[in-house]
Scaffold this active site. Structure first.
Site, PDB file in Angstrom:
ATOM      1  N   HIS A 124      48.033  -7.540 -68.864  1.00 38.63           N
ATOM      2  CA  HIS A 124      48.882  -8.567 -68.641  1.00 38.63           C
ATOM      3  C   HIS A 124      48.419  -9.661 -69.908  1.00 38.63           C
ATOM      4  O   HIS A 124      49.202  -9.884 -70.047  1.00 38.63           O
ATOM      5  CB  HIS A 124      49.438  -8.714 -66.948  1.00 38.63           C
ATOM      6  CG  HIS A 124      47.924  -9.277 -67.169  1.00 38.63           C
ATOM      7  ND1 HIS A 124      46.944  -8.474 -65.889  1.00 38.63           N
ATOM      8  CD2 HIS A 124      47.597 -11.037 -66.589  1.00 38.63           C
ATOM      9  CE1 HIS A 124      45.745  -9.086 -65.864  1.00 38.63           C
ATOM     10  NE2 HIS A 124      46.533 -10.316 -65.902  1.00 38.63           N
TER      11      HIS A 124
ATOM     12  N   CYS B  54      43.097  -8.654 -74.749  1.00 41.13           N
ATOM     13  CA  CYS B  54      43.430  -9.252 -72.766  1.00 41.13           C
ATOM     14  C   CYS B  54      43.209 -10.646 -73.245  1.00 41.13           C
ATOM     15  O   CYS B  54      43.784 -11.176 -74.390  1.00 41.13           O
ATOM     16  CB  CYS B  54      42.392  -8.896 -72.201  1.00 41.13           C
ATOM     17  SG  CYS B  54      40.685  -9.122 -72.357  1.00 41.13           S
ATOM     18  N   GLY B  55      42.959 -11.449 -72.182  1.00 40.31           N
ATOM     19  CA  GLY B  55      43.613 -12.476 -72.666  1.00 40.31           C
ATOM     20  C   GLY B  55      42.941 -13.317 -73.103  1.00 40.31           C
ATOM     21  O   GLY B  55      42.795 -14.342 -74.265  1.00 40.31           O
TER      22      GLY B  55
ATOM     23  N   GLY C 294      40.159 -11.393 -75.172  1.00 45.27           N
ATOM     24  CA  GLY C 294      39.389 -10.633 -75.554  1.00 45.27           C
ATOM     25  C   GLY C 294      37.985 -10.517 -75.111  1.00 45.27           C
ATOM     26  O   GLY C 294      37.795  -9.235 -75.956  1.00 45.27           O
ATOM     27  N   ILE C 295      37.706 -10.381 -74.195  1.00 52.41           N
ATOM     28  CA  ILE C 295      36.554 -10.621 -73.584  1.00 52.41           C
ATOM     29  C   ILE C 295      35.843  -9.474 -73.359  1.00 52.41           C
ATOM     30  O   ILE C 295      35.206  -8.383 -73.368  1.00 52.41           O
ATOM     31  CB  ILE C 295      36.146 -11.873 -72.811  1.00 52.41           C
ATOM     32  CG1 ILE C 295      35.095 -12.897 -73.937  1.00 52.41           C
ATOM     33  CG2 ILE C 295      33.965 -12.020 -72.838  1.00 52.41           C
ATOM     34  CD1 ILE C 295      35.243 -14.328 -73.271  1.00 52.41           C
ATOM     35  N   GLY C 296      37.165  -9.224 -72.254  1.00 45.52           N
ATOM     36  CA  GLY C 296      36.434  -8.538 -70.739  1.00 45.52           C
ATOM     37  C   GLY C 296      36.668  -7.108 -71.479  1.00 45.52           C
ATOM     38  O   GLY C 296      36.092  -6.011 -71.503  1.00 45.52           O
TER      39      GLY C 296
ATOM     40  N   HIS D 249      29.634  -4.589 -91.587  1.00 44.11           N
ATOM     41  CA  HIS D 249      28.264  -4.580 -91.946  1.00 44.11           C
ATOM     42  C   HIS D 249      28.681  -3.624 -90.736  1.00 44.11           C
ATOM     43  O   HIS D 249      27.631  -2.926 -90.348  1.00 44.11           O
ATOM     44  CB  HIS D 249      27.742  -5.798 -91.946  1.00 44.11           C
ATOM     45  CG  HIS D 249      27.398  -6.602 -92.876  1.00 44.11           C
ATOM     46  ND1 HIS D 249      26.599  -7.249 -92.746  1.00 44.11           N
ATOM     47  CD2 HIS D 249      27.058  -6.259 -93.746  1.00 44.11           C
ATOM     48  CE1 HIS D 249      26.590  -8.596 -93.690  1.00 44.11           C
ATOM     49  NE2 HIS D 249      27.448  -7.450 -94.752  1.00 44.11           N
TER      50      HIS D 249
ATOM     51  N   ARG E 144      21.822  -0.583 -96.295  1.00 46.04           N
ATOM     52  CA  ARG E 144      20.572  -1.144 -94.907  1.00 46.04           C
ATOM     53  C   ARG E 144      21.362  -1.033 -93.914  1.00 46.04           C
ATOM     54  O   ARG E 144      20.712  -0.679 -92.549  1.00 46.04           O
ATOM     55  CB  ARG E 144      20.060  -2.125 -95.519  1.00 46.04           C
ATOM     56  CG  ARG E 144      20.918  -3.113 -95.748  1.00 46.04           C
ATOM     57  CD  ARG E 144      20.048  -4.391 -95.916  1.00 46.04           C
ATOM     58  NE  ARG E 144      21.084  -5.633 -96.466  1.00 46.04           N
ATOM     59  CZ  ARG E 144      22.297  -5.704 -96.682  1.00 46.04           C
ATOM     60  NH1 ARG E 144      22.040  -4.701 -97.982  1.00 46.04           N
ATOM     61  NH2 ARG E 144      22.621  -6.868 -96.987  1.00 46.04           N
TER      62      ARG E 144
HETATM   63  C1  RB5 Z   1      42.882 -11.874 -66.639  1.00 47.80           C
HETATM   64  O1  RB5 Z   1      43.804 -12.993 -66.047  1.00 47.80           O
HETATM   65  C2  RB5 Z   1      41.699 -12.206 -68.053  1.00 47.80           C
HETATM   66  O2  RB5 Z   1      40.565 -12.468 -66.931  1.00 47.80           O
HETATM   67  C3  RB5 Z   1      41.057 -11.364 -69.007  1.00 47.80           C
HETATM   68  O3  RB5 Z   1      42.528 -11.183 -69.646  1.00 47.80           O
HETATM   69  C4  RB5 Z   1      40.793 -11.302 -69.710  1.00 47.80           C
HETATM   70  O4  RB5 Z   1      40.890 -12.571 -70.624  1.00 47.80           O
HETATM   71  C5  RB5 Z   1      39.841 -10.816 -69.234  1.00 47.80           C
HETATM   72  O5  RB5 Z   1      38.233 -11.035 -70.146  1.00 47.80           O
END
Ligand code: RB5
Length: 147
Positions: free
Chosen positions: A9, A65-66, A68-70, A98, A132
């Protein structure tokens, strides 16, 4: 090219805009959701994008995601996936050049549409350099197989 796209979301608005952009650019899109703003869990969508790419159902993946990390962590847990979280075109380019990344992750709350399009465009247009870098990517693949 065929691009698998997925978002939670927090990333769905950017994902939907990028799906339209990809279609305008002549790509085929596999839109794995989410659709709408109800709260969902990013691991499901990162995994779905990763699996589509790993199984050869898409050439590349895009996940949002919000932050991009998760969703990048989720995609990277799928064997055969190398996902780069990039909010600037140079990172997107280097992820391809790379690291032979096959999935691009972005944060819908971190980047505007124009910059996101630039990152996506350069990601899709840049070739892996090999040489490489192939040795190093091969080491990543070996480690993945052993685990
Ligand atoms: C959702 O609120 C948020 O935690 C998710 O989109 C993301 O940022 C997680 O890494």
């Amino acid at each position: 090219m065929k691009i698998a796209c997925g978002a939670d979301h927090g990333g769905v608005d950017l994902k939907d805009q990028l799906v339209n952009y990809l279609k305008e650019e002549g790509h085929e899109v596999v839109d794995l959701g989410t659709h709408g703003h109800d709260s969902v869990d990013y691991p499901e969508f990162g995994q779905a994008v990763g699996e589509a790419v790993a199984k050869g159902q898409a050439d590349f993946g895009l996940c949002v995601c919000g932050s991009g990390i998760g969703i990048s962590i989720a995609a990277n847990k799928v064997k055969g996936v190398r996902c780069v979280r990039a909010h600037d075109p140079y990172s997107a380019e280097m992820g391809r050049r790379h690291n032979n990344c096959n999935v691009l992750a972005m944060g819908g709350r971190f980047i505007g549409l124009d910059m996101a399009k630039k990152c996506l465009k350069v990601f899709l247009e840049t070739d892996f350099e090999g040489g490489r870098h192939q040795r190093r990517v091969g080491q990543l693949e070996k480690e993945e197989q052993e685990n």
